[in-house]
Design an enzyme around this catalytic site. Structure first.
Site, short mmCIF file in Angstrom:
data_model
loop_
_atom_site.label_atom_id
_atom_site.label_comp_id
_atom_site.label_asym_id
_atom_site.label_seq_id
_atom_site.Cartn_x
_atom_site.Cartn_y
_atom_site.Cartn_z
N THR A 97 0.83 -1.20 0.00
CA THR A 97 0.00 0.00 0.00
C THR A 97 0.87 1.25 0.00
O THR A 97 2.09 1.16 0.03
CB THR A 97 -0.94 0.00 1.23
OG1 THR A 97 -0.13 -0.12 2.40
CG2 THR A 97 -1.92 -1.14 1.15
N TYR A 98 0.23 2.41 0.01
CA TYR A 98 0.90 3.71 -0.11
C TYR A 98 2.10 3.82 0.85
O TYR A 98 1.97 3.63 2.05
CB TYR A 98 -0.11 4.82 0.18
CG TYR A 98 0.45 6.18 -0.09
CD1 TYR A 98 0.56 6.67 -1.38
CD2 TYR A 98 0.90 6.97 0.96
CE1 TYR A 98 1.09 7.92 -1.63
CE2 TYR A 98 1.44 8.23 0.72
CZ TYR A 98 1.53 8.69 -0.58
OH TYR A 98 2.07 9.92 -0.81
N PRO A 99 3.28 4.15 0.30
CA PRO A 99 4.51 4.07 1.10
C PRO A 99 4.79 5.23 2.05
O PRO A 99 5.41 5.04 3.08
CB PRO A 99 5.62 3.98 0.05
CG PRO A 99 5.04 4.60 -1.18
CD PRO A 99 3.55 4.40 -1.12
#
Ligand SMILES: [Zn+2]
Length: 422
Positions: free
Chosen positions: A22-24
């Site tokens: 998912t979004y880092p």
């Protein structure tokens, strides 16, 4: 794993683009309540994809990781269901290691509690008090999986090697024990170790946290997206260097870095000041603070500092001069010396300076070299062959003329041999 912060960000970005994580860029460690229902499926998919989880009982208690109040923009980094259809062996080694770490962390976070019984005993002998502690594991829980994961790592980080907990025999209150032997051991406490990439990042995350309001959204230095870049910048400009000591890579200040810290006012060194600024920037972002007020406050601080600041003794010795004299100052006749960013008059009150990064030279893809600076100071003009034209994309030959009118910035002009100035 020994990745630098920047490498970690890069690998993570790639995993994100491959839709495996998912979004880092988040520093949240929690998930949101709308994810509770799908979490058990994801946990199963993750466990199946990870070789180290084979044969270990997997459980999932979403309650341990779900907390809406601890997620601001993005939730914690977890694998996606995409890992089901991906051949992990085909990923580059760095990305694969990072994905395994993220997977292991998720599986441990939702796993069963690790339960142990702790015994702590106080004893008295010859008028002195002694203490002993022992631990017995009752239920291994998430640590079983954690252990399996760690076995897959080649270099086990030092801090992770857990001290062996001794188990104690059964004891009763008031019981008398026989002294078998006694000896005095002498030891020294060791100074705190150097920062590693890892410990420095978390120190940045919590810097100044003690002095910030509890609910401050942004504490610490930088953001998850910028901290790695800040470290790389310090290394690039030469204030910090990486040094490998045994298995760990330490971040150590260079002589220049130490010199800078020695002369900087305490106030500017303090991480809590930067943390406070970050906090105020966030307030500006939300419209709660005026940018003008923030700037005015900084300007006032700088004014005060430059007025009241005492010169640090021997500061010159901290910055050894390796300054090359390139010519005579056209304004005052003093020596002009090379510094990192350009060529400046050594006479401080004079203010003459020509800068290497000036648009005049960069636009023509030319460098203001010491030779060129020297020629300009000597003759007021110098040949500048092979200038790049932004308009035509071609190159041309010209003569650069020092057109100093005594203002804050020194101007340059171009002239063409046998032609008129432009
Ligand atoms: Zn001068």
């Amino acid at each position: 794993m020994g990745f630098t912060a920047q490498q970690t960000l890069d690998y993570l970005q790639s995993l994100y683009e491959k839709k495996l994580t998912t979004y880092p860029r988040t520093d949240s460690r929690y998930l949101t309540s709308d994810m509770a229902d799908s979490l058990p499926v994801l946990v199963n998919v993750t466990a199946k994809a990870m070789p180290f989880a084979a044969g270990v009982p997997i459980s999932c208690d979403p309650g341990q990781v779900i907390n809406d109040s601890k997620v601001s923009d993005h939730h914690a980094i977890i694998p996606t269901k995409g890992i089901r259809d991906t051949d992990l062996a085909s990923l580059p080694a760095g990305e694969r290691s990072l994905l395994s770490l993220i997977a292991a962390r998720l599986l441990c976070a939702v796993g069963q509690p690790h339960a142990f019984a702790e015994t702590s005993v106080s004893m008295e002998c010859a008028g002195y008090k002694f203490k002993a502690k022992g631990r017995a594991v009752l239920h291994s829980g998430w640590k079983e999986l954690d252990g399996r994961y760690r076995e897959t790592l080649k270099n086990k980080p030092e801090a992770d090697r857990e001290k062996e907990e001794k188990s104690l025999p059964l004891l009763e209150e008031g019981q008398e024990l026989e002294v078998i032997s006694a000896s005095v051991k002498e030891g020294k406490t060791s100074p705190p170790g150097h920062f590693t990439e890892d410990t420095l990042l978390s120190a940045m995350e919590t810097a100044g946290a003690g002095e910030m309001p509890e609910d401050a959204e942004r504490k610490g230095l930088g953001t998850p997206a910028t901290r790695a870049g800040i470290l790389e910048k310090l290394i690039k400009v030469g204030f910090v260097e990486r040094k490998k000591v045994k298995k760990a890579v330490h971040l150590i200040p260079t002589q220049e870095g130490t010199a800078l810290i020695t002369i900087l006012p305490e106030q500017i060194q303090s991480p809590s000041m930067t943390a406070e600024w970050e906090h105020q920037l966030k307030e500006i972002e939300k419209g709660k603070t005026e940018p003008e007020a923030f700037l005015a406050q900084i300007a006032a601080m700088l004014k005060e500092l430059s007025r009241s600041r005492e010169v640090v003794e021997n500061a010159d010795a901290l910055f050894p001069a390796s300054r090359e004299n390139v010519g005579k100052c056209p304004r005052c006749g003093g020596p002009v010396v090379e510094i990192k960013k350009g060529f400046v008059c050594d006479n401080r009150s004079c203010g003459f300076a020509i800068w290497k990064e000036s648009r005049f030279f960069t636009a023509k893809k030319k460098k203001l070299t010491p030779e060129l600076a020297s020629a300009l100071l000597k003759d007021g003009r110098a040949k500048l062959p092979g200038c790049y034209s932004e308009k035509t994309g071609k190159t041309y030959d010209a003569v650069v003329v020092l057109a100093d009118d005594g203002g804050q910035y020194v101007n340059f002009k171009l002239e063409f041999e046998g032609g008129k100035g432009k």
